[in-house]
Design a protein around this motif. Structure first.
Motif, PDB file in Angstrom:
ATOM      1  N   ARG A  65      14.612   7.310  53.648  1.00 22.97           N
ATOM      2  CA  ARG A  65      14.273   7.411  55.078  1.00 22.97           C
ATOM      3  C   ARG A  65      15.293   6.715  55.980  1.00 22.97           C
ATOM      4  NH1 ARG A  65       9.354   7.421  52.475  1.00 22.97           N
ATOM      5  NH2 ARG A  65       9.460   5.214  52.026  1.00 22.97           N
ATOM      6  N   ASP A  66      16.108   5.814  55.430  1.00 19.87           N
ATOM      7  CA  ASP A  66      17.095   5.122  56.271  1.00 19.87           C
ATOM      8  C   ASP A  66      18.118   6.116  56.838  1.00 19.87           C
ATOM      9  OD1 ASP A  66      15.859   2.766  55.676  1.00 19.87           O
ATOM     10  OD2 ASP A  66      17.524   1.901  54.520  1.00 19.87           O
ATOM     11  N   VAL A  67      18.804   5.650  57.881  1.00 21.14           N
ATOM     12  CA  VAL A  67      19.874   6.454  58.491  1.00 21.14           C
ATOM     13  C   VAL A  67      21.227   5.858  58.071  1.00 21.14           C
ATOM     14  CG1 VAL A  67      20.953   7.116  60.688  1.00 21.14           C
ATOM     15  CG2 VAL A  67      18.460   7.174  60.444  1.00 21.14           C
ATOM     16  N   VAL A  68      22.133   6.709  57.656  1.00 23.23           N
ATOM     17  CA  VAL A  68      23.495   6.279  57.298  1.00 23.23           C
ATOM     18  C   VAL A  68      24.483   6.999  58.214  1.00 23.23           C
ATOM     19  CG1 VAL A  68      25.261   6.223  55.505  1.00 23.23           C
ATOM     20  CG2 VAL A  68      22.859   5.863  54.890  1.00 23.23           C
ATOM     21  N   LEU A  94      14.993   2.097  65.709  1.00 24.80           N
ATOM     22  CA  LEU A  94      14.429   2.910  64.636  1.00 24.80           C
ATOM     23  C   LEU A  94      13.475   2.083  63.785  1.00 24.80           C
ATOM     24  CD1 LEU A  94      17.786   4.509  63.414  1.00 24.80           C
ATOM     25  CD2 LEU A  94      16.106   5.547  64.963  1.00 24.80           C
ATOM     26  N   SER A  95      12.467   2.739  63.247  1.00 22.00           N
ATOM     27  CA  SER A  95      11.551   2.038  62.339  1.00 22.00           C
ATOM     28  C   SER A  95      12.127   1.985  60.923  1.00 22.00           C
ATOM     29  CB  SER A  95      10.197   2.739  62.334  1.00 22.00           C
ATOM     30  OG  SER A  95      10.391   4.093  61.993  1.00 22.00           O
ATOM     31  N   VAL A  96      13.256   2.651  60.711  1.00 23.11           N
ATOM     32  CA  VAL A  96      13.907   2.643  59.387  1.00 23.11           C
ATOM     33  C   VAL A  96      15.229   1.885  59.482  1.00 23.11           C
ATOM     34  CG1 VAL A  96      12.871   4.830  58.673  1.00 23.11           C
ATOM     35  CG2 VAL A  96      15.057   4.843  59.902  1.00 23.11           C
ATOM     36  N   GLY A  97      15.840   1.605  58.336  1.00 22.56           N
ATOM     37  CA  GLY A  97      17.096   0.864  58.313  1.00 22.56           C
ATOM     38  C   GLY A  97      18.268   1.717  58.793  1.00 22.56           C
ATOM     39  N   LEU A  98      19.238   1.047  59.391  1.00 18.85           N
ATOM     40  CA  LEU A  98      20.467   1.714  59.845  1.00 18.85           C
ATOM     41  C   LEU A  98      21.642   1.132  59.063  1.00 18.85           C
ATOM     42  CD1 LEU A  98      22.103   3.438  61.903  1.00 18.85           C
ATOM     43  CD2 LEU A  98      22.141   1.405  63.371  1.00 18.85           C
ATOM     44  N   THR A 133      20.256  11.250  57.049  1.00 19.19           N
ATOM     45  CA  THR A 133      19.043  10.528  56.665  1.00 19.19           C
ATOM     46  C   THR A 133      18.965  10.571  55.146  1.00 19.19           C
ATOM     47  OG1 THR A 133      17.670  12.484  56.837  1.00 19.19           O
ATOM     48  CG2 THR A 133      17.768  11.078  58.759  1.00 19.19           C
ATOM     49  N   VAL A 134      18.433   9.506  54.591  1.00 20.54           N
ATOM     50  CA  VAL A 134      18.387   9.389  53.134  1.00 20.54           C
ATOM     51  C   VAL A 134      17.127  10.093  52.623  1.00 20.54           C
ATOM     52  CG1 VAL A 134      18.270   7.793  51.200  1.00 20.54           C
ATOM     53  CG2 VAL A 134      19.728   7.277  53.167  1.00 20.54           C
ATOM     54  N   SER A 135      17.336  11.219  51.933  1.00 21.35           N
ATOM     55  CA  SER A 135      16.202  12.017  51.455  1.00 21.35           C
ATOM     56  C   SER A 135      15.767  11.607  50.060  1.00 21.35           C
ATOM     57  CB  SER A 135      16.588  13.499  51.451  1.00 21.35           C
ATOM     58  OG  SER A 135      17.738  13.685  50.645  1.00 21.35           O
ATOM     59  N   ASP A 136      16.660  10.953  49.320  1.00 20.72           N
ATOM     60  CA  ASP A 136      16.325  10.565  47.947  1.00 20.72           C
ATOM     61  C   ASP A 136      17.203   9.391  47.528  1.00 20.72           C
ATOM     62  OD1 ASP A 136      18.229  13.070  47.967  1.00 20.72           O
ATOM     63  OD2 ASP A 136      18.774  11.900  46.205  1.00 20.72           O
ATOM     64  N   HIS A 137      16.744   8.691  46.491  1.00 20.43           N
ATOM     65  CA  HIS A 137      17.510   7.524  46.017  1.00 20.43           C
ATOM     66  C   HIS A 137      18.041   7.812  44.621  1.00 20.43           C
ATOM     67  CE1 HIS A 137      19.018   3.545  45.722  1.00 20.43           C
ATOM     68  NE2 HIS A 137      18.464   3.199  46.870  1.00 20.43           N
ATOM     69  N   THR A 159      12.202  11.770  60.113  1.00 22.57           N
ATOM     70  CA  THR A 159      13.477  11.044  60.094  1.00 22.57           C
ATOM     71  C   THR A 159      14.601  11.942  60.597  1.00 22.57           C
ATOM     72  OG1 THR A 159      13.759  11.583  57.756  1.00 22.57           O
ATOM     73  CG2 THR A 159      12.856   9.437  58.250  1.00 22.57           C
ATOM     74  N   PHE A 160      14.447  13.248  60.359  1.00 20.10           N
ATOM     75  CA  PHE A 160      15.446  14.180  60.874  1.00 20.10           C
ATOM     76  C   PHE A 160      15.477  14.131  62.401  1.00 20.10           C
ATOM     77  CE2 PHE A 160      17.938  18.024  61.105  1.00 20.10           C
ATOM     78  CZ  PHE A 160      18.636  17.993  59.923  1.00 20.10           C
ATOM     79  N   SER A 161      14.301  13.995  63.017  1.00 20.68           N
ATOM     80  CA  SER A 161      14.229  13.913  64.489  1.00 20.68           C
ATOM     81  C   SER A 161      14.984  12.701  65.010  1.00 20.68           C
ATOM     82  CB  SER A 161      12.781  13.779  64.952  1.00 20.68           C
ATOM     83  OG  SER A 161      12.114  14.946  64.744  1.00 20.68           O
ATOM     84  N   ASP A 162      14.803  11.549  64.361  1.00 20.60           N
ATOM     85  CA  ASP A 162      15.532  10.336  64.783  1.00 20.60           C
ATOM     86  C   ASP A 162      17.033  10.608  64.768  1.00 20.60           C
ATOM     87  OD1 ASP A 162      13.219   8.874  65.016  1.00 20.60           O
ATOM     88  OD2 ASP A 162      13.362   7.965  63.024  1.00 20.60           O
TER      89      ASP A 162
END
Ligand code: HPA
Length: 236
Positions: free
Chosen positions: A101-104, A146-150, A203-207, A222-225
């Motif tokens: 879910r994080d953004v890179v 963002l509510s997720v990590g950047l 956006t990170v879809s998988d680890h 997360t795509f919207s962010d």
């Protein structure tokens, strides 16, 4: 029209958001743009043009992988005088510091592709983001709280979703690669060669280390962010 894009001259805006999936292109156009109109559907690789907060913006699917993205990015820059392309895509996390879910935001891209080996006859070119777009995207992401990590750093643009040598991907991670995707390296190289600007936001879809994946609904949020970050950065 160009070889692979059916739009007439002038139908594509100077800023193009570029998801891999053409249906994502349609979703971005319908969700974010005013007066969006489909301008190309050659091979089902949908492209739209509309406005966002008064700025003309286009969205064009790239398909998966560097050869496909290279076709669309080259024709957009060369045949439609596009100035900025911001890739909005997904990536697999390579680092323990990066969560699903994080953004890179990709400052630069390694690759296992031969495209640049051929282009530079073996000289080791380092594809990097346009700094103005990069800075604007980081500022937009910080302002969005963002509510997720950047994360801002290196990505690996692989030609293989299913790598034959996963240990080599792990080695890139040891050397700072945050996430793996499949397009940024070609996008950065083509933009630089044509004197245009490019950025990849993922956006990170998988680890890759844990195997964790996001659900379809989470991916949409997360795509919207990410699209918000890309639109803010590209229209600054
Ligand atoms: N590999 C390559 N591209 C990707 C991945 C991955 O694991 N996840 C999302 N895009």
């Amino acid at each position: 029209m160009s070889t692979h894009i059916g739009a007439a001259p002038g139908e594509i805006a100077p800023l193009v958001l570029m998801p891999g999936d053409p249906l994502r292109a349609r979703w971005i156009a319908e969700t974010f743009l005013d007066d969006a109109r489909c301008v190309t559907e050659v091979r089902g690789m949908l492209g739209y043009t509309g406005t966002w907060r008064g700025h003309r913006v286009s969205v064009q699917g790239s398909g998966m992988g560097q050869p496909s993205l290279a076709i669309y990015a080259t024709e957009l820059f060369r045949d439609y005088d596009v100035q900025n392309i911001v890739r909005v895509g997904s990536a697999g996390a390579l680092s323990e510091r990066v969560a699903v879910r994080d953004v890179v935001i990709a400052t630069g891209a390694c690759t296992d592709s031969r495209m640049n080996v051929i282009r530079f006859e073996g000289l080791d070119y380092a594809p990097v983001a346009d700094f103005a777009l990069l800075r604007a995207a980081v500022e937009a992401a910080e302002a969005a709280e963002l509510s997720v990590g950047l994360h801002v750093g290196l990505v690996h643009s692989s030609d293989s979703f299913y790598p034959a040598r996963p240990e080599l991907v792990a080695r890139l991670a040891e050397y700072g690669a945050l996430a793996v995707e499949m397009e940024a390296s070609a996008l950065y190289t083509i933009a630089a060669g044509l004197g245009r600007r490019a950025l990849a936001v993922c956006t990170v879809s998988d680890h890759v280390l844990t195997g964790e994946e996001t659900s379809a609904e989470e991916r949409e949020r997360t795509f919207s962010d990410m699209v918000g970050i890309a639109l803010s950065a590209g229209t600054r």
